[in-house]
Design an enzyme around this catalytic site. Structure first.
Site, mmCIF file in Angstrom:
data_model
loop_
_atom_site.group_PDB
_atom_site.id
_atom_site.type_symbol
_atom_site.label_atom_id
_atom_site.label_comp_id
_atom_site.label_asym_id
_atom_site.label_seq_id
_atom_site.Cartn_x
_atom_site.Cartn_y
_atom_site.Cartn_z
ATOM 1 N N ARG A 125 -4.687 10.378 4.418
ATOM 2 C CA ARG A 125 -3.671 11.424 4.520
ATOM 3 C C ARG A 125 -2.668 11.392 3.364
ATOM 4 N NH1 ARG A 125 -2.046 13.905 8.863
ATOM 5 N NH2 ARG A 125 0.057 13.560 8.087
ATOM 6 N N LYS B 61 0.840 -1.208 0.000
ATOM 7 C CA LYS B 61 0.000 0.000 0.000
ATOM 8 C C LYS B 61 0.872 1.254 0.000
ATOM 9 C CE LYS B 61 -1.806 1.820 3.981
ATOM 10 N NZ LYS B 61 -1.538 3.267 4.058
ATOM 11 N N ASN B 62 1.854 1.288 0.902
ATOM 12 C CA ASN B 62 2.627 2.525 1.067
ATOM 13 C C ASN B 62 3.623 2.781 -0.067
ATOM 14 O OD1 ASN B 62 1.207 3.060 3.341
ATOM 15 N ND2 ASN B 62 2.888 2.695 4.786
ATOM 16 N N CYS C 48 -5.551 12.921 13.203
ATOM 17 C CA CYS C 48 -6.034 11.582 12.881
ATOM 18 C C CYS C 48 -5.906 10.744 14.140
ATOM 19 C CB CYS C 48 -5.257 10.968 11.731
ATOM 20 S SG CYS C 48 -3.620 10.429 12.174
ATOM 21 N N ARG D 111 0.084 14.589 13.492
ATOM 22 C CA ARG D 111 0.693 14.344 12.177
ATOM 23 C C ARG D 111 0.710 15.570 11.259
ATOM 24 N NH1 ARG D 111 -1.194 8.480 10.039
ATOM 25 N NH2 ARG D 111 0.646 8.673 8.746
ATOM 26 N N PRO D 112 1.518 16.581 11.572
ATOM 27 C CA PRO D 112 1.589 17.774 10.722
ATOM 28 C C PRO D 112 2.269 17.493 9.377
ATOM 29 C CG PRO D 112 3.225 17.883 12.464
ATOM 30 C CD PRO D 112 2.437 16.634 12.711
ATOM 31 N N VAL D 113 2.165 18.463 8.452
ATOM 32 C CA VAL D 113 2.844 18.328 7.145
ATOM 33 C C VAL D 113 3.781 19.512 6.916
ATOM 34 C CG1 VAL D 113 1.167 16.834 5.987
ATOM 35 C CG2 VAL D 113 0.801 19.301 5.997
ATOM 36 N N ASP E 260 4.467 0.636 12.062
ATOM 37 C CA ASP E 260 3.290 -0.044 11.507
ATOM 38 C C ASP E 260 3.190 -1.512 11.938
ATOM 39 O OD1 ASP E 260 2.472 2.263 10.308
ATOM 40 O OD2 ASP E 260 3.007 1.697 8.265
ATOM 41 N N ARG F 104 -8.859 -0.409 4.387
ATOM 42 C CA ARG F 104 -8.049 0.642 3.765
ATOM 43 C C ARG F 104 -6.712 0.083 3.298
ATOM 44 N NH1 ARG F 104 -6.526 5.078 7.466
ATOM 45 N NH2 ARG F 104 -5.152 5.281 5.702
HETATM 46 C C1 UD1 Z 1 4.172 6.989 6.569
HETATM 47 C C2 UD1 Z 1 3.333 5.772 6.318
HETATM 48 C C3 UD1 Z 1 2.743 5.247 7.620
HETATM 49 C C4 UD1 Z 1 3.842 5.021 8.641
HETATM 50 C C5 UD1 Z 1 4.732 6.257 8.783
HETATM 51 C C6 UD1 Z 1 5.950 6.030 9.656
HETATM 52 C C7 UD1 Z 1 2.516 6.126 4.062
HETATM 53 C C8 UD1 Z 1 1.358 6.444 3.171
HETATM 54 N N1 UD1 Z 1 2.280 6.125 5.380
HETATM 55 O O1 UD1 Z 1 3.319 8.004 7.100
HETATM 56 O O2 UD1 Z 1 2.071 4.023 7.349
HETATM 57 O O3 UD1 Z 1 3.257 4.730 9.895
HETATM 58 O O4 UD1 Z 1 5.213 6.683 7.495
HETATM 59 O O5 UD1 Z 1 6.722 4.994 9.171
HETATM 60 O O6 UD1 Z 1 3.597 5.841 3.602
HETATM 61 N N2 UD1 Z 1 6.074 14.784 10.914
HETATM 62 C C9 UD1 Z 1 6.130 16.140 11.194
HETATM 63 N N3 UD1 Z 1 6.022 17.004 10.141
HETATM 64 C C10 UD1 Z 1 5.869 16.595 8.849
HETATM 65 C C11 UD1 Z 1 5.847 15.230 8.589
HETATM 66 C C12 UD1 Z 1 5.948 14.332 9.632
HETATM 67 O O7 UD1 Z 1 6.245 16.536 12.332
HETATM 68 O O8 UD1 Z 1 5.783 17.452 7.959
HETATM 69 C C13 UD1 Z 1 6.174 13.798 12.020
HETATM 70 C C14 UD1 Z 1 4.922 12.955 12.175
HETATM 71 O O9 UD1 Z 1 3.926 13.589 12.957
HETATM 72 C C15 UD1 Z 1 5.492 11.711 12.827
HETATM 73 C C16 UD1 Z 1 6.870 11.570 12.180
HETATM 74 O O10 UD1 Z 1 7.191 12.864 11.686
HETATM 75 O O11 UD1 Z 1 5.634 11.915 14.208
HETATM 76 C C17 UD1 Z 1 6.966 10.584 11.047
HETATM 77 O O12 UD1 Z 1 5.903 10.781 10.166
HETATM 78 P P1 UD1 Z 1 5.973 10.421 8.612
HETATM 79 O O13 UD1 Z 1 7.146 9.558 8.324
HETATM 80 O O14 UD1 Z 1 5.843 11.688 7.824
HETATM 81 O O15 UD1 Z 1 4.653 9.576 8.420
HETATM 82 P P2 UD1 Z 1 3.794 9.519 7.134
HETATM 83 O O16 UD1 Z 1 4.666 9.768 5.949
HETATM 84 O O17 UD1 Z 1 2.558 10.349 7.305
#
Ligand code: UD1
Length: 416
Positions: free
Chosen positions: A92, A22-23, A116, A121-123, A304, A396
């Site tokens: 997301r 999936k990822n 969520c 989980r910010p971006v 995960d 999902r």
């Molecule tokens: C991806 C995976 C998810 C997995 C996660 C961690 C996909 C679609 N999803 O999620 O299944 O659990 O990696 O291996 O591939 N963070 C920030 N700012 C940002 C981005 C992230 O603070 O802009 C933080 C997040 O809140 C979290 C950490 O960084 O604490 C890691 O998150 P991230 O690796 O970005 O997770 P996803 O990519 O959303």
């Protein structure tokens, strides 16, 4: 709402084919936006997140053809540069259209994901990266609005390792003007799979699989074909299920090289594991031993797989500590496991589990994707019937999970 009814106590025996990841599939589907030519994908899993991503891309104007796990995408004409809130809030990963849209079309409007079940989980890292590449980014009415005539190569350091952050910026950099260096980049195998697909499309990426990616932007990417890698989390989930329930299972079309940490923990729990090419065989005949787990970015133990190991520890001999270092609120399954009789104490990001000889079936509720998998594993070993509610979370990210478990001998059925 659909539920799963599980009658616990059966051992798992037989063969199960592992689906595409999936990822890896989700970012690779978004990569189709980077070219006007056709992208042909194989081994795409049949699950609702993939369907949601295809719907989102279609709404933008991408033409999609589907034949089982083969998906053909053509983004020759895109008329809508937007990912609306109703899609991003259910998935997301929709944030992954941001980088490709800005890079190829100079503009994107993508809803902010919001909170969520597993934390805020910010971006911010995705946004900061695009800004460093010269994009003007405004947050307006809950949307990220990004614009750039042409993105420019930049040196970007990730404060935190982010999987989708790395993927978004790698896709953006593929069409940027000049060289982009991503430092402290995610090394997850799914990032590597996306990089291989981008390279097949003509991208210039060095350092694939390391924490420093150097991307030399090109003017145009072209069509390609790519087969999505096997799902390491689905693989791990079946292996944990068989370690908990006992039995003898063989995964086919799997990859052991990206599961090392998980396999080591299952070995520590008492399972015998044999790897041959793309098959992984696991045999388990005794009660598992408790195993400590600490999540961290790849190649360390994956977040995960945390919930599934929690379920395993609930019935293991001894006590174990599970530490979650990636997400702040990823223990939602604990309350539900306790309803089955599990003994778990949580303090901050640490759970201490005292294994008990037997769980008892009960009605429980899925709260997020991987938490749902842990509840199914618990149901497989609990005495009597377990009803897992809200399994749309499970749908999902797992392809035909109850059919696969039934084929291995589990008593599991869907209540519609
Ligand atoms: C991806 C995976 C998810 C997995 C996660 C961690 C996909 C679609 N999803 O999620 O299944 O659990 O990696 O291996 O591939 N963070 C920030 N700012 C940002 C981005 C992230 O603070 O802009 C933080 C997040 O809140 C979290 C950490 O960084 O604490 C890691 O998150 P991230 O690796 O970005 O997770 P996803 O990519 O959303």
């Amino acid at each position: 709402m659909q539920k799963l009814a599980i009658q616990g106590g059966n051992r798992l025996n037989g063969e199960v084919r592992i689906s595409g990841a999936k990822n890896a599939a989700l970012p690779i589907l978004c990569a189709s936006l980077l070219s006007g030519d056709t992208l042909q994908l194989g081994n795409v899993p049949d699950m609702s997140d993939v369907a949601t991503m295809c719907k989102l891309l279609q709404q933008m104007g991408v033409k999609i053809g589907k034949d089982g796990g083969q998906i053909t995408l053509s983004a020759a004409h895109i008329d809508k540069l937007e990912a609306p809130y109703d899609m991003v809030k259910t998935m997301r990963a929709a944030i992954l259209v941001l980088g490709p849209l800005v890079a190829r079309f100079g503009e994107a409007r993508v809803s902010l994901p919001g909170g969520c079940a597993i934390g805020s989980r910010p971006v911010d890292l995705h946004i900061k990266g695009l800004q460093a590449m010269g994009a003007e980014v405004h947050i307006e009415h809950g949307y990220i609005h990004a614009q750039a005539k042409r993105l420019k190569g930049a040196r970007i350091f990730f404060d935190l390792v982010s999987v989708t952050g790395t993927e978004n910026l790698m896709m953006a950099a593929a069409l940027a003007d000049g060289v982009t260096v991503l430092e402290n980049a995610a090394r997850e195998p799914e990032v590597v799979d996306l990089a291989h697909c981008l390279i097949a499309m003509g991208a210039k990426i060095e350092g694939v699989g390391s924490d420093t990616l150097t991307i030399t932007g090109v003017d145009k990417l072209h069509g390609a074909s790519h087969s999505v890698m096997p799902d390491r989390i689905e693989s791990g989930t079946f292996l944990v299920a068989a370690t908990a329930a006992g039995g003898n299972i063989t995964l086919t079309d799997a990859r052991a090289d990206i599961l090392e940490n998980v396999l080591e923990k299952l070995h520590e729990a008492g399972a015998t594991i044999k790897v041959s090419g793309s098959t992984i065989n696991l045999q388990m005949s005794q009660r598992p031993k408790a195993v400590n787990v600490r999540t961290a970015p790849y190649p360390a133990f994956p977040t995960d797989m945390q919930a599934q190991f929690m379920a395993l520890n609930c019935i293991a001999e001894g006590s174990a500590m599970v530490v979650e270092t990636i997400f702040e609120n990823r223990f939602m399954h604990v309350q539900e496991l306790r309803r089955l009789g599990a003994q778990i104490d949580v303090e901050g990001n640490t759970a201490v589990i005292k294994g008990c000889a037997q769980l008892e079936g009960a009605a429980i509720m899925a709260t997020d994707l991987r938490a749902s998998a842990s509840l199914v594993i618990a149901g497989l070993v609990a005495q009597g019937e377990t009803i897992v509610d809200r399994i749309y979370h499970l749908d999902r990210g797992y392809e035909h999970i109850e059919a696969k478990l039934s084929a291995l001998g589990a008593q599991i059925r869907r209540l519609k």
